[in-house]
Design a protein around this motif. Structure first.
Motif, short mmCIF file in Angstrom:
data_model
loop_
_atom_site.label_atom_id
_atom_site.label_comp_id
_atom_site.label_asym_id
_atom_site.label_seq_id
_atom_site.Cartn_x
_atom_site.Cartn_y
_atom_site.Cartn_z
N ARG A 188 0.81 -1.23 0.00
CA ARG A 188 0.00 0.00 0.00
C ARG A 188 0.84 1.27 0.00
NH1 ARG A 188 0.36 -2.21 4.87
NH2 ARG A 188 0.67 -0.94 6.75
N ASN A 189 2.03 1.22 0.59
CA ASN A 189 2.88 2.42 0.70
C ASN A 189 3.99 2.45 -0.35
OD1 ASN A 189 1.50 3.41 2.99
ND2 ASN A 189 2.64 1.99 4.30
N LYS A 190 3.98 1.45 -1.23
CA LYS A 190 5.02 1.38 -2.25
C LYS A 190 4.74 2.39 -3.36
CE LYS A 190 7.30 -1.97 -5.31
NZ LYS A 190 7.28 -3.36 -5.81
N GLU A 191 5.74 3.17 -3.71
CA GLU A 191 5.60 4.17 -4.78
C GLU A 191 5.60 3.46 -6.14
OE1 GLU A 191 5.13 7.42 -4.73
OE2 GLU A 191 5.06 7.49 -2.54
N GLU A 192 4.51 3.68 -6.91
CA GLU A 192 4.43 3.06 -8.22
C GLU A 192 5.16 3.92 -9.25
OE1 GLU A 192 0.65 1.09 -9.37
OE2 GLU A 192 -0.16 2.13 -7.63
N GLU A 193 5.87 3.28 -10.16
CA GLU A 193 6.61 3.98 -11.20
C GLU A 193 6.33 3.34 -12.55
OE1 GLU A 193 10.72 3.93 -10.21
OE2 GLU A 193 10.49 5.15 -8.40
N VAL A 194 6.38 4.18 -13.59
CA VAL A 194 6.21 3.69 -14.95
C VAL A 194 7.37 4.20 -15.78
CG1 VAL A 194 4.79 3.77 -17.04
CG2 VAL A 194 3.69 3.63 -14.81
N ASP A 195 8.05 3.28 -16.43
CA ASP A 195 9.14 3.63 -17.34
C ASP A 195 8.61 3.51 -18.76
OD1 ASP A 195 11.38 4.01 -18.82
OD2 ASP A 195 12.58 2.44 -17.87
N PRO A 196 8.24 4.64 -19.41
CA PRO A 196 7.62 4.57 -20.74
C PRO A 196 8.43 3.80 -21.76
CG PRO A 196 7.50 6.79 -19.85
CD PRO A 196 8.40 6.01 -18.94
N ASN A 198 10.50 1.30 -21.33
CA ASN A 198 10.65 -0.13 -21.09
C ASN A 198 9.34 -0.83 -20.77
OD1 ASN A 198 13.54 -0.27 -21.41
ND2 ASN A 198 13.71 0.83 -19.46
N HIS A 199 8.23 -0.11 -20.90
CA HIS A 199 6.93 -0.76 -20.67
C HIS A 199 6.72 -1.81 -21.75
CE1 HIS A 199 2.62 -1.39 -20.22
NE2 HIS A 199 2.70 -0.79 -19.04
N PRO A 200 6.24 -3.03 -21.40
CA PRO A 200 6.09 -4.09 -22.40
C PRO A 200 5.22 -3.72 -23.59
CG PRO A 200 5.03 -4.67 -20.30
CD PRO A 200 5.90 -3.50 -20.05
N VAL A 201 4.17 -2.93 -23.36
CA VAL A 201 3.29 -2.52 -24.46
C VAL A 201 4.04 -1.59 -25.41
CG1 VAL A 201 1.19 -1.24 -25.07
CG2 VAL A 201 1.18 -2.82 -23.13
N VAL A 202 4.81 -0.65 -24.84
CA VAL A 202 5.57 0.29 -25.66
C VAL A 202 6.66 -0.44 -26.44
CG1 VAL A 202 7.07 2.33 -25.62
CG2 VAL A 202 5.09 2.21 -24.09
N LYS A 203 7.32 -1.37 -25.80
CA LYS A 203 8.37 -2.15 -26.47
C LYS A 203 7.80 -2.96 -27.62
CE LYS A 203 11.64 -3.99 -23.83
NZ LYS A 203 12.29 -4.73 -22.73
N PHE A 204 6.62 -3.55 -27.41
CA PHE A 204 5.97 -4.32 -28.47
C PHE A 204 5.59 -3.41 -29.64
CE2 PHE A 204 2.15 -5.87 -30.60
CZ PHE A 204 2.51 -7.17 -30.91
N ALA A 205 4.99 -2.23 -29.32
CA ALA A 205 4.58 -1.30 -30.37
C ALA A 205 5.79 -0.77 -31.13
CB ALA A 205 3.79 -0.14 -29.75
N LEU A 237 -2.74 5.35 -24.77
CA LEU A 237 -4.05 4.71 -24.91
C LEU A 237 -3.89 3.19 -24.87
CD1 LEU A 237 -7.09 4.72 -25.51
CD2 LEU A 237 -6.54 4.93 -27.94
N LEU A 238 -2.90 2.67 -25.59
CA LEU A 238 -2.64 1.22 -25.58
C LEU A 238 -2.29 0.73 -24.17
CD1 LEU A 238 -0.48 0.69 -28.82
CD2 LEU A 238 -2.89 0.09 -28.48
N VAL A 239 -1.47 1.51 -23.47
CA VAL A 239 -1.07 1.12 -22.11
C VAL A 239 -2.27 1.14 -21.17
CG1 VAL A 239 0.38 1.71 -20.13
CG2 VAL A 239 1.30 1.90 -22.45
N ILE A 240 -3.14 2.15 -21.32
CA ILE A 240 -4.35 2.23 -20.48
C ILE A 240 -5.26 1.03 -20.74
CG2 ILE A 240 -6.53 3.50 -20.23
CD1 ILE A 240 -4.91 6.08 -20.34
#
Length: 351
Positions: A188-196, A198-205, A237-240
Motif C-alpha cells: 500500500r505504501n510502495k511508490e508506483e513507477e512507470v518507465d515509458p 521499457n513498458h512491455p506494451v511500448v516495447k511491443f509497439a 491509450l494502448l497502455v491504459i
C-alpha cells in the motif's frame, strides 16, 4: 428476438449515443476539463445509473421474460438468486425478484466504482510518465472507455459461461481476490513507477510499428513523408487498455461474488466504467489526500474473496446481498473518513 437481446441492444445504443455526444462536445476543443464540468458529468452518470436501478426495480423481470412461476424458478435457479419464492403469490415473488436484481446491480456498481479509483491512481501516473498535456486527457479516456467496454463484455460473458459449466471456479476467483487484497495491503505504501521506454506494451509497439515522440496537436497518428507513426497519445491509450485488462481480472470476479446474472454484471460494470472518466477529472487533484483508500480497497477485495469462498455457509446463515452492500459501503466510508481525519504527516506539516 429475446428480451435479453432487446435489453442489450437498447443499452448499447444508449451508451454509443452518450459517448458520441461526449466525444463531440468536449474532444474538439482540446481544453482541460474543469472541476465544474467534471462534477456535472459525474452527477449525470450517477443519475443514469440510479435511473437504471429504478428500471430494474419495476420492470427487472422483463430482462429474462419472467411472467410465470415456472420461468421465475428457472431463472432464480440458473443465476443462484438467494430468494424464497411464494408459489401462492406470483406478483409478490416477481416483486421480490426485481428487488433482488436491483440490490445486486447497485452492489456491483458500488464495488466496480470503488475499484475504479485504483485505475485513477495508475492513469494519473501514466499521463505524467508519458508527458501527455492535460488538455488531451479527455480524448484518450473516452477512446479508452470504448475499448474497455468491449473487453469487459467479452470477459463477463466468458466468465459467466465458465461459472455455469465449472461451479468450482468461484473458489478459484475467491482465493485470487483474497491473495490480491493481501498483496495490495502489503504494497500500500510502495511508490508506483512507470518507465515509458521499457513498458512491455511500448516495447511491443516500437518493435512492430513506427513510433514518434511528436504529439502532433493531439492526434493518435502522425504522418510524415507518407509514413504513419504512432504518437505518445496512442501509446498511452494502448497502455491504459492493457492496464484495464489487468484490472478487469480483479473487478469482474468481484462482481460475480455479488450476482451470477451476466447481464446484471455487465450493466453495473459498464455504468461504473462510464462514470470513471468524469470521476478522473473530479479526483485528479485531490486523490492523493485519500491515502487510506488503498487500504480500504484491499480489505474490500479480501471481504469479497472470502464471501466467494464461504458463499454456501453465508447463505445458510442468512447473509444476503443487502448485507454485502452495507459492509462494502462501510469499508469505503471508513477509509475515506480515516484519510480526512488522519492526513499524511507531510501534507499536515505543509498546510
Amino acid at each position: 428476438m429475446s428480451h435479453e437481446a432487446l435489453f442489450m441492444i437498447g443499452f448499447i445504443v444508449f451508451i454509443i449515443l452518450m459517448l458520441a455526444i461526449d466525444l463531440g462536445l468536449f474532444s474538439k476543443s482540446d481544453k482541460p476539463v474543469s472541476l465544474k464540468v467534471a462534477a456535472i458529468m459525474s452527477a449525470i452518470w450517477v443519475a443514469f445509473a440510479l435511473l437504471f436501478a429504478l428500471l430494474l426495480y419495476y420492470w427487472g423481470n422483463e430482462l429474462h421474460n419472467v411472467h410465470d412461476l415456472a420461468r421465475l424458478k428457472e431463472i432464480v435457479a440458473k443465476h443462484f438468486h438467494n430468494i424464497n419464492i411464494n408459489e401462492n403469490d406470483l406478483a409478490a415473488s416477481i416483486q421480490l425478484y426485481n428487488k433482488t436484481l436491483t440490490i445486486e446491480y447497485l452492489t456491483g456498481y458500488v464495488v466496480e466504482y470503488a475499484l475504479s479509483v485504483d485505475n485513477i491512481f495508475v492513469m494519473v501516473l501514466l499521463f505524467s510518465s508519458f508527458g501527455i498535456p492535460e488538455k488531451y486527457y479527455h480524448k484518450v479516456l473516452v477512446w479508452g472507455i470504448l475499448g474497455a467496454i468491449i473487453m469487459r463484455c467479452i470477459f463477463i460473458f466468458v466468465g459467466a459461461a465458465l461459472i455455469t459449466k465449472f461451479g468450482w471456479i468461484l473458489y478459484v476467483f475467491g482465493a485470487f481476490l483474497v491473495y490480491t487484497g493481501f498483496n495490495m495491503y502489503i504494497n500500500r505504501n510502495k511508490e508506483e513507477e512507470v518507465d515509458p521506454e521499457n513498458h512491455p506494451v511500448v516495447k511491443f509497439a516500437s518493435k512492430h510499428f513506427k513510433v514518434t515522440h511528436k504529439l502532433d496537436q493531439g492526434r493518435f497518428f502522425h504522418i510524415e513523408d507518407g509514413v504513419k507513426y504512432m504518437t505518445p497519445l496512442f501509446l498511452v491509450l494502448l497502455v491504459i487498455e492493457f492496464t484495464d485488462l489487468i484490472f478487469a481480472v480483479d473487478s469482474i470476479p468481484a462482481i460475480f461474488s455479488i450476482t451470477k446474472d451476466p447481464f446484471i454484471v455487465f450493466f453495473s460494470n459498464i455504468f461504473a466504467i462510464l462514470g470513471l472518466r468524469s470521476m478522473f477529472f473530479l479526483l485528479i487533484n485531490i486523490i492523493h489526500k485519500f491515502h487510506y483508500l488503498k487500504v480500504g480497497l484491499a480489505f474490500l477485495l479480501i471481504f469479497i474473496g472470502l464471501k466467494m469462498l464461504l458463499h454456501h455457509w453465508l447463505a445458510d446463515w442468512g447473509f444476503t446481498t443487502a448485507h454485502s452492500l452495507f459492509v462494502i459501503l462501510g469499508i469505503l466510508a471508513l477509509s475515506i473518513v480515516a484519510s480526512l481525519v488522519f492526513p499524511k504527516k507531510k501534507e499536515f506539516e505543509n498546510s
